[in-house]
Design an enzyme around this catalytic site. Structure first.
Site, mmCIF file in Angstrom:
data_model
loop_
_atom_site.group_PDB
_atom_site.id
_atom_site.type_symbol
_atom_site.label_atom_id
_atom_site.label_comp_id
_atom_site.label_asym_id
_atom_site.label_seq_id
_atom_site.Cartn_x
_atom_site.Cartn_y
_atom_site.Cartn_z
ATOM 1 N N ASP A 82 5.332 11.064 16.118
ATOM 2 C CA ASP A 82 5.574 9.797 15.343
ATOM 3 C C ASP A 82 6.342 8.480 16.548
ATOM 4 O O ASP A 82 6.235 8.481 17.791
ATOM 5 C CB ASP A 82 7.047 9.790 13.720
ATOM 6 C CG ASP A 82 6.340 8.838 13.116
ATOM 7 O OD1 ASP A 82 5.597 8.209 13.829
ATOM 8 O OD2 ASP A 82 6.579 9.188 12.113
ATOM 9 N N ASP A 119 0.537 5.733 5.470
ATOM 10 C CA ASP A 119 1.872 6.470 4.945
ATOM 11 C C ASP A 119 1.508 6.543 3.750
ATOM 12 O O ASP A 119 2.368 6.722 2.841
ATOM 13 C CB ASP A 119 3.385 5.367 5.461
ATOM 14 C CG ASP A 119 3.582 5.952 7.039
ATOM 15 O OD1 ASP A 119 3.966 6.983 6.863
ATOM 16 O OD2 ASP A 119 5.041 5.487 7.313
#
Length: 753
Positions: A478, A539
């Site tokens: 990430d 997301d």
């Protein structure tokens, strides 16, 4: 194939269906001749005519002609301050303090194969026969600057890869602009397509006509970004998904970029793409070189769909690497939206037990397993397991997951550092910062200076220690904030360091499936695909939001690269409620998984998930490695009555024996107009049978209602129906019924043998 005609002083770069022409004028000026349908020969009748244009300066050696000006020609790699007033492809400040440069032809090489770019991701060959390469050398006689333009022509793809190398052969200079490629078109009758958006709304298709002046997209965020993507396309007059001339341009790079088109006074268009000049200065001492990232250029004569399939095939075979390049990707359960930071071994195993029972293949432990990570305010950089939360360490979790028959995955955010961390207390100078100024926080974290060798070495050893001590099959990598506080050139140094780190880890741990993530889709680019064959697409896991995100992403990137999950409702990002079936069908457009607490679902919902997983396993290879056809998109025809009412897409196996079709409605209308979906990519004379995706909910509805299925679950035609490919492609499917909000259908076609 690449040819050089000495008589006409012209280079012809042939892909299977196109020819790219480079002209050498007067033995020294490199001009662009065009990019056309494949030609068998070239004559000068097709070149840009010479003309005495008003206010266009003439180079010194052309004074007696007055009809040759670089400002009025299609230039191959334009220079600054030397009679061409349009955007130059590069700017170099020499010892005299000016940007003036002359680049004259001084040689070339044509060879089979392709060289790898040092320290940068790029497409690669498996055999010399895959591609041919042309290198053209240019030199500035005043400064000794050498520039090499590199063109790799793929012999099975309508694609050309370009990059540029600068070599300081004399006095030191500073590059402040260095485009990977520049391409001049003779007119501006194009629409510019870009992929734009925001966090949780990435890569929406934007189309606009070219107009005089400069238009384009860029990122200044030290990442390819949620806001823009390093991909653009030019669409010729009337170009659609299935027809017309299209040119695509994609930068294999993850940092600051620019992609722009300048339309000049004569409506010529100059397209340039490369590292963003913003905050970019690169000092070259005598003998030093600088290599730009690669740009992948694709030409299609059959619309956007053909362009996309070229990118997909090229990237799957010649950009993604390693064990997982050609392997079917496992079905995932990620604990994040089920637990967030609050979990224990018992809670994780409870989720894993249910997931294994349903047929899930990979369990991913997301954020919160290390340091004192109970929220997002601490511990980044301290990659040591939190023994308070997991007293028996990662070994217990990894072993427990493997014993349940699943692979085990782990979340990292290696490039970040928390102010509240042992690493920051030991090395505060490792965080990106500008001396004498307060550092900028975002998400309660700083960014490590990946341009420093000791930082990369530390991360390589720290992450290697974890990957060596515990059996880890998957890494979610990430990157949750945009770096700031940078000196000139730091952004590019950052990515040279990051790419070195990724090269080390992927080489040491070749069996690990790496997935890129950046607050969702903030770093979905070809540069990351070189190291990590799939990326968390966004997301935003809302099914209807994902339609535009995933279809936009598919313009350049293959389904095997798009990580797509089913999440809970009301959706955590937008609050919308959609059926479990529709959430599943949208997520099945890429690599598939779940991001919710399975233990909060009803027995009927769990039965439906079990059916979904069985179904996806039967179609996954076709979806991930087949040919994609976008049948109906949110941008297809803004004037049409059906605009945005539904979207449809199709994946067809390479041998055309299977196809998977998805249709999802964003809303329904009373008394809607008839809608037709025409399939693509099938064999005309072959016969195909229909099999719809069945689920527990549908079976229960049939049992209880003893009537027709609910409208939101209707199929187009009954299972077992048989039709020819020609019928399905040319007559098309009539969509009946009135689907409810978020309704969908999903079916498979199998060729009758």
């Amino acid at each position: 194939m690449i040819c050089f005609d000495k008589e006409k002083n012209v280079f012809l770069l042939h892909t299977p269906t196109s020819t790219y022409v480079i002209r050498l004028y007067n033995g020294k000026y490199l001009l662009h001749g065009g990019w056309f349908h494949r030609l068998s020969a070239w004559s000068d009748v097709c070149v840009m005519p010479l003309a005495d244009r008003a206010y266009c300066p003439v180079p010194a050696d052309e004074h007696d002609k007055a009809d040759f000006s670089l400002d009025a020609q299609q230039c191959e790699y334009p220079v600054a301050m030397r009679s061409d007033f349009r955007q130059p492809a590069f700017e170099a400040i020499g010892a005299d303090g000016t940007l003036a440069a002359d680049l004259y032809y001084c040689g070339h090489r044509i060879f089979k194969g392709k060289k790898q770019l040092e320290g940068l991701p790029a497409t690669y060959i498996e055999a010399d026969e895959d591609a041919d390469t042309l290198e053209i050398d240019l030199k500035d006689p005043h400064t000794g600057l050498f520039v090499t333009l590199s063109y790799t022509v793929w012999n099975k793809f309508d694609a050309i890869c370009r990059h540029t190398v600068f070599h300081c052969g004399g006095e030191a200079l500073t590059l402040r602009k260095a485009m990977s490629a520049s391409l001049d078109f003779p007119h501006s009758r194009y629409r510019l397509l870009q992929l734009s958006g925001a966090h949780a709304r990435e890569r929406h298709v934007i189309l606009r006509d070219l107009v005089p002046g400069i238009q384009g997209v860029e990122s200044r965020r030290c990442m390819s970004s949620h806001q823009e993507n390093p991909f653009i396309a030019l669409l010729g007059a009337g170009a659609t998904e299935t027809s017309g001339e299209v040119y695509g341009f994609n930068l294999v790079y993850s940092g600051n970029f620019t992609a722009q088109v300048e339309v000049d006074q004569w409506s010529m268009s100059r397209l340039q793409m490369g590292i963003n000049p913003y905050n970019f200065d690169w000092r070259l001492e005598a003998g030093e070189s600088f290599c730009t990232p690669e740009i992948v250029m694709v030409r299609s004569e059959a619309g956007l769909g053909s362009m996309s399939r070229t990118y997909h095939d090229l990237y799957r075979r010649h950009l993604c690497r390693g064990k997982w390049r050609d392997a079917d990707r496992p079905i995932v359960i990620n604990n994040w939206e089920a637990t967030y930071f609050s979990f224990s071994a018992q809670k994780l195993f409870a989720l894993a037990d249910t997931a294994a029972k349903e047929g899930v293949e990979l369990f991913v432990l997301d954020d919160g397993w290390f340091g004192k990570r109970d929220d997002d305010r601490s511990s980044l950089g301290d990659w040591v397991v939190d023994r308070n939360k997991l007293p028996n360490g990662l070994e217990e979790i990894a072993n427990g997951i493997h014993q349940r028959g699943m692979k085990f995955g782990l979340w990292f955010e290696p490039e970040m550092i928390s102010p509240d961390s042992e690493l920051y207390r030991a090395h505060p100078d490792w965080a990106l910062h500008v001396e004498g100024r307060d550092a900028v926080l975002s998400r309660h974290q700083f960014v490590l200076n990946m341009g420093r060798k000791e930082v990369v070495d530390y991360l390589a050893e720290k992450l290697s220690a974890i990957l060596s001590a515990v059996k880890i099959d998957y890494i979610k990598w990430d990157f949750n904030r945009s770096p700031s506080d940078m000196h000139l050139g730091d952004s590019h140094r950052f990515y040279l360091g990051l790419y070195r780190l990724m090269e080390i880890l992927t080489e040491r741990f070749p069996d690990v499936l790496f997935e890129s993530c950046s607050g969702g889709g903030g770093r979905f680019d070809a540069g990351m695909l070189y190291y990590m064959p799939q990326t968390w697409t966004s997301d935003n896991t809302d099914a209807l939001s994902r339609i535009a995100i995933q279809l936009g992403t598919s313009l350049a990137y293959p389904a095997s690269a798009m990580s797509c999950h089913v999440s809970a409702v009301p959706n955590h990002q937008v609050g919308r409620i959609t059926s479990l079936a529709s959430r599943c069908r949208v997520a099945m457009a890429g690599t598939f998984g779940y991001e919710l607490d399975l233990n909060k679902l009803s027995p009927l919902e769990l039965e439906e998930i079990r059916d979904q997983i069985i179904w996806y396993k039967s179609i996954r290879h076709t979806v991930q490695f087949g040919d994609l056809y976008r049948l109906e998109t949110p941008w297809t025809s803004p004037a049409a009555a059906e605009f945005s009412r539904f979207a449809a897409w199709e994946h067809v196996s390479k041998d055309k024996s299977h196809a998977v079709v998805s249709i999802v409605w964003s809303y329904s209308e009373a008394n809607p107009e008839n809608a037709v979906v025409r399939l693509q990519g099938l064999e005309e004379d072959a016969r195909y049978t229909f099999t719809s995706m069945q689920s527990a909910v549908m079976r229960e509805a049939q049992k209880q209602a003893n009537a027709a299925l609910p409208a939101s679950q209707q199929t187009i035609v009954p299972d077992g129906t048989c039709a020819t490919g020609a019928e399905l492609m040319y007559a098309g499917l009539r969509i009946l019924g009135k689907p409810q909000y978020g309704g969908s259908v999903h079916f498979m076609l199998n060729k009758v043998v």
